[in-house]
Motif scaffolding. Sequence first.
Motif, mmCIF file in Angstrom:
data_model
loop_
_atom_site.group_PDB
_atom_site.id
_atom_site.type_symbol
_atom_site.label_atom_id
_atom_site.label_comp_id
_atom_site.label_asym_id
_atom_site.label_seq_id
_atom_site.Cartn_x
_atom_site.Cartn_y
_atom_site.Cartn_z
ATOM 1 N N ARG A 29 0.809 -1.218 0.000
ATOM 2 C CA ARG A 29 0.000 0.000 0.000
ATOM 3 C C ARG A 29 0.844 1.270 0.000
ATOM 4 N NH1 ARG A 29 -4.853 -1.765 4.264
ATOM 5 N NH2 ARG A 29 -6.327 -2.446 2.644
ATOM 6 N N ASN A 32 1.231 2.012 -3.598
ATOM 7 C CA ASN A 32 -0.013 1.955 -4.370
ATOM 8 C C ASN A 32 -1.170 2.372 -3.471
ATOM 9 O OD1 ASN A 32 -2.114 1.466 -6.102
ATOM 10 N ND2 ASN A 32 -1.558 -0.648 -6.564
ATOM 11 N N LYS A 34 -4.022 3.329 -3.973
ATOM 12 C CA LYS A 34 -5.349 2.885 -4.388
ATOM 13 C C LYS A 34 -5.775 1.605 -3.668
ATOM 14 C CE LYS A 34 -5.165 4.903 -9.040
ATOM 15 N NZ LYS A 34 -5.212 4.619 -10.504
ATOM 16 N N GLU A 36 -5.689 1.234 -0.465
ATOM 17 C CA GLU A 36 -6.270 1.580 0.835
ATOM 18 C C GLU A 36 -7.783 1.360 0.812
ATOM 19 O OE1 GLU A 36 -4.865 2.338 3.599
ATOM 20 O OE2 GLU A 36 -2.803 2.756 3.000
#
Length: 433
Positions: A29, A32, A34, A36
């Motif tokens: 995470r 990236n 997204k 989450e």
Amino acid sequence: MGRRNRCNKPVPSMIGLVDVNNFYVSCERVFNPKLEGIPVIVSSNNDGCAVARSLEAKVLGIKMGAPIFKIKELINQKGGKVFSSNYALYGDMSSRFVQLLEQYTPEVEQYSIDESFLHFKGFERYDLTKHCQHLVQQIKKNLGLPVCIGLAPTYTLSKVANHYAKTLKVPGGVLQLSEPYHKQQALKQLPVNEIWGIGSRISSKLNEMNITNAWHLHESDLKFMQNKFGVVIERTILELRGIPAITLNAMDTPKKQIVCGRSFGSSITELSELKSAFGQFIHESARKLRQQRSLAGSLTVFIRTNAFKPDESQYSASNTFTFAVPENDTRLILNAATELLAPIYKSGFKYKKAGIMLNNLSFDYGVQDDIFNQRMGNQKLMNVLDAINRRHGKNIIQFGSANLSSTWTMKQDRLSPRYTTRWTDLPKVFCRR
């Protein structure tokens, strides 16, 4: 340094356990965002089963070790993602994590890839809760990793404190367990099988004695428990009572056997491919052997087909060689493995797993060499090999047989980029003018 306590009375020296929440998932995470808020799974070697789950995945009822093929459809329906284990990324993030911890206390004991014990000797008159809350903030700011810290006078109690800091989502991410009343309430709520170092077999026996939680164990008769279960239980009880009784260094004894094996991403049939796999196994195992300053008295190699495919021809075999003088030289162990593999290999079979075992380990000093052994020269060469690989990369130098084939390597169809260890995988940022 944290703020001083207003109270003049010094508090006991404390130990902190800092633990990254869902480490593998959290590492994915970081690079990236997204990911989450959605279910995220990290799979085991060969993308077989779930070894790490985000909170969202746990809410869906996905268990640790769940086969990926059984949960893939559910994850897709919920908009989640499945990743292959990215060991290069996780290892580098762990190293950065420990380096940051060392800025907040001079003594850090790394317990695992995502856990470390912090020793705060000399911090007795400082507000450790605030000091550690600042550490939690800095780890999140600099590394993007969410952590919790448990503070207590002993290793075992710091584990308990960390457990509640995480499960209760304590504000600031830090829970200190030093007051007698708070300790009692925490231990009463903790099942005995959740205590650090208490396995399922011992916890079952304790339950039969009506010792079902940590407080029951805390209050048990120390001498009786020591006679019945041994010194491990005695130390655990003392630790629960706030009396330091465990030393990690003493627990971290050299391994008596080193095993290295792997299930292949796809079945292999050729002897050359098996030799390549064994080259990698020996390279890694011999490094571990030298790292703990040990020598191997014997070597066992094994190969087997896929037992989960009964429609295919089945075969398994092993072979063992005893060294005249115990060894840790990669070249000599590799030669022995090659000699052992040839007579047990049979063509026409689809091999799914292979591995090696280094047995009868002993310390690398006090061994009587024979007159033909060139150990001193061999050891110097191996030391140079290890030093170069430590400095420039784990496998920057290895033996040619380990690279004869790559068809046996494990399956990693969902591998994320190695953001921090490979130039071509560095995140790219584009600025608009």
